[in-house]
Design an enzyme around this catalytic site. Structure first.
Site, PDB file in Angstrom:
ATOM      1  N   LYS A 250       0.842  -1.207   0.000  1.00  0.00           N
ATOM      2  CA  LYS A 250       0.000   0.000   0.000  1.00  0.00           C
ATOM      3  C   LYS A 250       0.871   1.248   0.000  1.00  0.00           C
ATOM      4  O   LYS A 250       1.704   1.419   0.881  1.00  0.00           O
ATOM      5  CB  LYS A 250      -0.908  -0.009   1.232  1.00  0.00           C
ATOM      6  N   ASP A 255      -2.429  10.105   3.954  1.00  0.00           N
ATOM      7  CA  ASP A 255      -3.829   9.733   4.136  1.00  0.00           C
ATOM      8  C   ASP A 255      -4.513  10.715   5.097  1.00  0.00           C
ATOM      9  O   ASP A 255      -4.427  10.562   6.310  1.00  0.00           O
ATOM     10  CB  ASP A 255      -3.935   8.301   4.682  1.00  0.00           C
ATOM     11  N   LYS A 262     -10.111  12.819   8.358  1.00  0.00           N
ATOM     12  CA  LYS A 262      -9.677  12.375   9.694  1.00  0.00           C
ATOM     13  C   LYS A 262      -9.653  13.561  10.648  1.00  0.00           C
ATOM     14  O   LYS A 262      -9.656  14.724  10.213  1.00  0.00           O
ATOM     15  CB  LYS A 262      -8.255  11.780   9.600  1.00  0.00           C
ATOM     16  N   ASP A 273       1.617   5.971   5.670  1.00  0.00           N
ATOM     17  CA  ASP A 273       0.637   5.088   5.036  1.00  0.00           C
ATOM     18  C   ASP A 273       1.170   4.458   3.740  1.00  0.00           C
ATOM     19  O   ASP A 273       0.446   3.773   3.027  1.00  0.00           O
ATOM     20  CB  ASP A 273      -0.657   5.873   4.764  1.00  0.00           C
ATOM     21  N   ASP A 332     -12.104   7.275   3.631  1.00  0.00           N
ATOM     22  CA  ASP A 332     -10.918   6.965   4.433  1.00  0.00           C
ATOM     23  C   ASP A 332     -10.573   5.475   4.375  1.00  0.00           C
ATOM     24  O   ASP A 332      -9.499   5.064   4.815  1.00  0.00           O
ATOM     25  CB  ASP A 332     -11.148   7.417   5.882  1.00  0.00           C
ATOM     26  N   GLU A 334      -9.494   3.859   1.968  1.00  0.00           N
ATOM     27  CA  GLU A 334      -8.932   3.981   0.618  1.00  0.00           C
ATOM     28  C   GLU A 334      -7.922   2.889   0.302  1.00  0.00           C
ATOM     29  O   GLU A 334      -7.734   2.533  -0.854  1.00  0.00           O
ATOM     30  CB  GLU A 334      -8.281   5.367   0.455  1.00  0.00           C
ATOM     31  N   ARG A 336      -7.829  -0.363   0.830  1.00  0.00           N
ATOM     32  CA  ARG A 336      -8.359  -1.586   0.209  1.00  0.00           C
ATOM     33  C   ARG A 336      -8.723  -1.356  -1.254  1.00  0.00           C
ATOM     34  O   ARG A 336      -8.677  -2.276  -2.059  1.00  0.00           O
ATOM     35  CB  ARG A 336      -9.559  -2.102   1.010  1.00  0.00           C
TER      36      ARG A 336
END
Ligand code: BES
Ligand code: MN
Ligand code: ZN
Length: 482
Positions: A250, A255, A262, A273, A332, A334, A336
């Site tokens: 990933k 993020d 967030k 991230d 959020d 994101e 996956r």
């Protein structure tokens, strides 16, 4: 650098001490007398786990001795405790500001591999953004032994130096701030590092991704000026074989959560991230150095998850690379989405085994804390081997259940799937979302490294920042896969 019986000065010395003081035979008479006198006055130095730092002037030289207490009844070798002990030795040496360290390994009664691992783990600092650098990193660690095995130890030193070079690279990439470490910057770094006969790099830009209907990566990247990229690096160490293991990481370079924004504190450390991406690149770099006879394809989806007038929305329905439609219920979630496209792409390129690594869910941190990474997969035998490799490499993982009942939470009213499954079992439903994109005959392991990739508070050894988790274990697994 770490060497075995290499050159280097003996001004900073690591010595194991037990009641019989067998270690003294390694020292000059003057030094031996000093250590004997000290331990006579300080029997606590013999205690297992103790590290006493002794400063002195001997034979006209300023010396520092790290006296390591040795347990009489030899404890189990190669344990996590031993790894932490080795780390503690290094932390003490760094605290002292020594630049070279001589380690009398025969006196230490430790597994040499674990010792090297622990020493190198801590010998790192991220100073790139400090204008005044007082680096504590040691230039040279010299293992000293009179054992016949010194040739094997030399090989170990080379292997571990190579692996840690790649771990430090991954840590650097994760520690770099998100204003600098953009998807483009990651691609450029990887491209300049991955050159050679057995290496092939492919970069798909936003336009290429749109053309291939990679709706996951394109949607997540829509809000940012820094356009998304899909980086693939193929390492062909066994050209005769068609077997390919994909390592998918990933790569969300920042993020913020996107429109499902967030909180201020939730955003902190979200530069990390892309730790999965950094680890995937680290694995490839290590393979280039160590030349393992395996074929590995790193697939790294890179994007920045940022709100703007261009962002993807909550309620969007997007079509993924494999044709699945997904209703976005939280921007959020994101990771996956980008991973789904990436694992599908990896399989379209011929990978029949897939490992994905991702800082995927806060729920995994809630479940396992910062001690163990979460693991889910569809091939128990392979997961067992991963677990064993992880224990051996001191990168702890724990398997989470993946019963199909959990999959119900991902059902959508209007599309094939939705991208969130509610707060119950969040680490599991996130993994099962990715599973949807794994073909029946593909072996798959998913690792949630949200809690283990970045050390937000100094740990007991004073270590802070990116860890580079995953690289060691994956390499151990690949080595065993042959
Ligand atoms: N990158 C985060 C997960 C994360 C959290 C990593 C904490 C490291 C530390 C991920 O993209 C995320 O935001 N996940 C959401 C999922 C939720 C919206 C279903 C989460 O965990 O809150
Ligand atoms: Mn997120
Ligand atoms: Zn994320």
């Amino acid at each position: 650098m770490i060497t075995c019986n290499g050159s280097g000065n003996l001004d900073a010395v690591v010595l194991g001490v037990d009641h019989r003081l067998r270690a003294l035979s390694r020292l000059t008479d003057a030094e031996g007398a000093l250590v004997r006198a000290y331990t006579e006055k300080n029997p606590a130095a013999f205690k297992g786990g103790a590290i006493h730092v002794l400063h002195s002037v001997v034979d006209d030289a300023v010396k520092v001795y790290f006296l390591v207490g040795i347990e009489e009844d030899s404890p189990e070798r190669g344990t996590f405790r031993e790894f932490m002990y080795a780390r503690k030795i290094m932390a003490a040496a760094m605290d002292e500001g020594v630049s070279e360290l001589a380690v009398y390994i025969d006196t230490l009664n430790m597994d040499v591999e674990t010792l090297i691992d622990g020493l190198l783990y801590d010998n790192y600092a991220f100073n790139r953004y400090k204008t005044k650098v007082d680096s504590k990193v040691l230039k040279n660690i010299n293992l000293i032994t009179s054992s016949l095995k010194s040739k094997d130890f030399n090989t170990l030193c080379y292997v571990y130096s190579s692996i840690y070079e790649c771990i430090y690279l991954a840590r650097d990439l994760v520690n770099m701030p998100p204003n600098e470490m953009t998807p483009r910057k990651f691609v450029d770094t990887a491209t300049s590092l991955c050159k050679g006969d057995a290496i092939f790099v492919e970069v798909l830009n936003k336009w290429n991704l749109e053309k291939r209907n990679m709706g996951g990566i394109v949607s997540v990247g829509k809000g940012s000026m820094n356009q998304p990229q899909l980086l693939s690096v193929a390492y062909t160490g066994d050209p005769e074989s068609r077997d390919v293991v994909a390592v998918v990481g990933k790569g969300i370079t920042y993020d913020s959560g996107g429109l499902s924004l967030k909180s201020c504190t939730g955003m902190e450390y979200m530069k990390s991230d892309m730790a999965g991406a950094a680890a995937a690149l680290g694995v490839i770099r290590a393979l280039m150095l160590l030349k393992y006879p395996v074929n590995v394809l790193a697939v790294i989806p890179l994007a920045e998850n940022i709100p703007s007038g261009m962002s993807y929305h909550v309620d969007d329905i997007i079509t993924m690379f494999d044709g699945t439609t997904v209703e976005v219920k939280n921007t959020d979630a994101e990771g996956r989405l980008v991973l789904a496209d990436a694992v599908a792409y990896a399989q379209s390129k011929g990978a029949r085994k897939v490992i994905d690594l991702a800082t995927l869910t806060g729920a995994c941190v809630t479940a396992l804390g910062t001690v163990r990474s979460g693991m889910i997969g569809n091939d128990q035998e392979w997961m067992n081997r991963f677990f064993t490799a992880a224990e051996r490499m001191h990168e702890k993982v724990w398997q989470l259940p993946a019963d199909e009942e959990y999959e119900r939470q991902l059902k959508s009213e209007t599309a094939d799937l939705k991208n969130v499954g509610g707060s119950d079992g969040g680490a599991i439903t996130a993994g099962l979302f990715i599973k949807h994109f794994i073909k029946e005959n593909t072996s798959w392991i998913h690792l949630d490294i949200a809690g283990t990739a970045f050390c937000e508070k100094k740990d007991e050894n004073g270590y802070y920042g990116a860890t580079g988790v995953g690289i060691k274990t994956i390499l151990a697994l690949l080595r065993g896969d042959k």
